[in-house]
Design a protein around this motif. Sequence first.
Motif, short mmCIF file in Angstrom:
data_model
loop_
_atom_site.label_atom_id
_atom_site.label_comp_id
_atom_site.label_asym_id
_atom_site.label_seq_id
_atom_site.Cartn_x
_atom_site.Cartn_y
_atom_site.Cartn_z
N LEU A 30 0.84 -1.19 0.00
CA LEU A 30 0.00 0.00 0.00
C LEU A 30 0.88 1.24 0.00
CD1 LEU A 30 -2.86 1.30 0.38
CD2 LEU A 30 -2.42 1.15 2.84
N GLU A 31 0.62 2.15 -0.92
CA GLU A 31 1.28 3.46 -0.97
C GLU A 31 0.22 4.49 -0.65
OE1 GLU A 31 4.50 4.32 -1.99
OE2 GLU A 31 5.22 2.34 -2.57
N ILE A 32 0.42 5.23 0.42
CA ILE A 32 -0.55 6.25 0.84
C ILE A 32 -0.04 7.62 0.41
CG2 ILE A 32 -1.74 7.31 2.80
CD1 ILE A 32 -1.37 4.61 4.28
N SER A 33 -0.85 8.33 -0.35
CA SER A 33 -0.49 9.68 -0.78
C SER A 33 -0.26 10.58 0.43
CB SER A 33 -1.61 10.28 -1.64
OG SER A 33 -1.74 9.58 -2.84
N GLY A 34 0.40 11.70 0.18
CA GLY A 34 0.67 12.64 1.25
C GLY A 34 -0.61 13.09 1.94
N GLN A 35 -0.63 12.93 3.26
CA GLN A 35 -1.77 13.32 4.07
C GLN A 35 -1.44 14.60 4.81
OE1 GLN A 35 -4.78 11.57 3.91
NE2 GLN A 35 -3.58 10.75 2.21
N ILE A 36 -2.39 15.51 4.85
CA ILE A 36 -2.18 16.81 5.47
C ILE A 36 -3.12 16.97 6.65
CG2 ILE A 36 -1.22 17.90 3.40
CD1 ILE A 36 -4.01 18.89 2.70
#
Length: 130
Positions: A30-36
Amino acid sequence: MIRHISPETMPKPASRYSQIALAEGATRRLEISGQIGIHPDGTLAVGLAAQLDVALANVDRALAAVGMGRDNLMKITVYLTENSPDAVATYRARRDLWVGDAPPPAATLLIVAGLASPALLVEVDAVAAG
């Protein structure tokens, strides 16, 4: 299975992270996009500590969406816009509290000139397997 390792032959981690995260026999990555630091309702958390907490909670939400948890984390990369000892200490304290008793993932901290909006103080992306 993920093994989190900090070999004696490498420098000791400065806080709760592992030098190495090895996935063996994993069937999913799983690759999780940048979370802000934006809550699910679209509101932005105020301040670095609050934005860190929300960004990390968003990582938890991404993991949960595919039936994973913090035990599945291999690596997190954190981007901070403030380069100060206080900002780094805040990041380490919030991350360590968030990791808790889970195996500490490998981690990288970067200080950047800015993110997609000047209001954003932090972004977190992650890799998990399981």
